[in-house]
Write an enzyme that holds these catalytic residues in place. Structure first.
Site, PDB file in Angstrom:
ATOM      1  CB  CYS A   1      -0.999  -0.056   1.153  1.00 51.75           C
ATOM      2  SG  CYS A   1      -2.416   0.981   0.850  1.00 51.75           S
TER       3      CYS A   1
ATOM      4  CG  HIS B   1      -2.874  -3.179   4.194  1.00 55.88           C
ATOM      5  ND1 HIS B   1      -1.799  -2.526   4.757  1.00 55.88           N
ATOM      6  CD2 HIS B   1      -3.615  -2.225   3.605  1.00 55.88           C
ATOM      7  CE1 HIS B   1      -1.898  -1.232   4.526  1.00 55.88           C
ATOM      8  NE2 HIS B   1      -2.989  -1.020   3.832  1.00 55.88           N
TER       9      HIS B   1
ATOM     10  CD  GLU C   1       0.354  -5.179   5.760  1.00 57.25           C
ATOM     11  OE1 GLU C   1       0.356  -5.819   4.693  1.00 57.25           O
ATOM     12  OE2 GLU C   1       0.115  -3.964   5.809  1.00 57.25           O
TER      13      GLU C   1
HETATM   14  N1  GLN Z   1      -3.455   6.393   1.236  1.00 57.81           N
HETATM   15  C1  GLN Z   1      -2.150   6.102   1.755  1.00 57.81           C
HETATM   16  C2  GLN Z   1      -1.092   6.855   0.973  1.00 57.81           C
HETATM   17  O1  GLN Z   1      -1.359   7.479  -0.002  1.00 57.81           O
HETATM   18  C3  GLN Z   1      -1.879   4.617   1.738  1.00 57.81           C
HETATM   19  C4  GLN Z   1      -2.831   3.900   2.664  1.00 57.81           C
HETATM   20  C5  GLN Z   1      -2.304   2.618   3.235  1.00 57.81           C
HETATM   21  O2  GLN Z   1      -1.113   2.354   3.262  1.00 57.81           O
HETATM   22  N2  GLN Z   1      -3.221   1.837   3.747  1.00 57.81           N
HETATM   23  O3  GLN Z   1       0.043   6.843   1.331  1.00 57.81           O
END
Ligand code: GLN
Length: 207
Positions: A79, A190, A192
């Protein structure tokens, strides 16, 4: 046991430490250039990519980190971690859904958001909306040991372009969600947060 550093400046790094331990590695938290030097491979957690990027810069190991990756150190970003790895980042304001597409707007965004820029993809941040638009989705992957998994998408980015050297390992509808470029692995979701998802064990096979 493989010594895997987990970037621990911000975000859900503890979940990665647990997942890596469960997969049989020896993970440890990385908060400095010295810590980074001890890592055979690195994991970058989810969180806020702008914050992680600025902290990496402020603590003075953004460039070292990039150089290690370019020299072949395996890395896995989830992410926000994937956003930090991406070559190009679009989108800045989740609430307004603003997308910076013009070269000038892109340049401004790059200056505001320091990244590693090693994975040949373009990501659009917060592409599914705000926190309340977070969701789960069943995923199918081309990794033999991980045929299916539960994708947890939290303010997730979308991968809107993949370079020719990037392999798509899983997609949601037509959007790539798990990609690999050599030993650089990135997920928009995610794994994890899903015990036994198997992706960490897969990452260890790249190390
Ligand atoms: N929206 C976050 C970003 O732009 C990422 C969100 C996340 O890691 N769950 O960094």
């Amino acid at each position: 046991m493989k010594k895997i550093g987990v970037l621990a400046l911000q975000g859900d790094y503890e979940a990665h430490i647990k997942a890596l331990k469960a997969a049989g590695a020896a993970p440890f938290e990385v908060r400095s250039r010295d810590d980074l030097q001890k890592a055979e491979a690195m994991v970058i957690p989810g969180g806020e990519s702008t914050v992680m990027g600025s902290l990496l810069e402020r603590f003075g190991f953004l460039d070292d980190f990039r150089e290690r990756i370019l020299a072949g150190m395996p890395v896995f970003g989830t992410c926000a971690g994937l956003i930090l790895l991406a070559k190009d980042v679009e989108g800045e304001d989740p609430a307004a859904g603003v997308v910076a597409r013009s070269p000038a707007a892109q340049e401004k965004l790059r200056r505001r958001q320091p990244t590693l820029g090693v994975l040949d993809v373009t990501v659009l941040r917060n592409a599914y909306g705000t926190q309340i638009d977070s969701f789960h989705a069943p995923l199918v992957t081309s990794i033999p040991t991980v045929p299916t998994l539960d994708g947890v998408f939290i303010r997730a980015p979308k991968i809107v372009r993949v370079g020719s050297n990037v392999e798509v390992l899983s997609s949601l509808k037509s959007d790539p969600v798990l990609v690999r470029q050599g030993t650089i692995l990135g997920a928009t979701f995610h794994p994890e947060l899903v015990p036994g998802a198997g992706i960490h064990a897969y990452f260890l096979t790249l190390v």
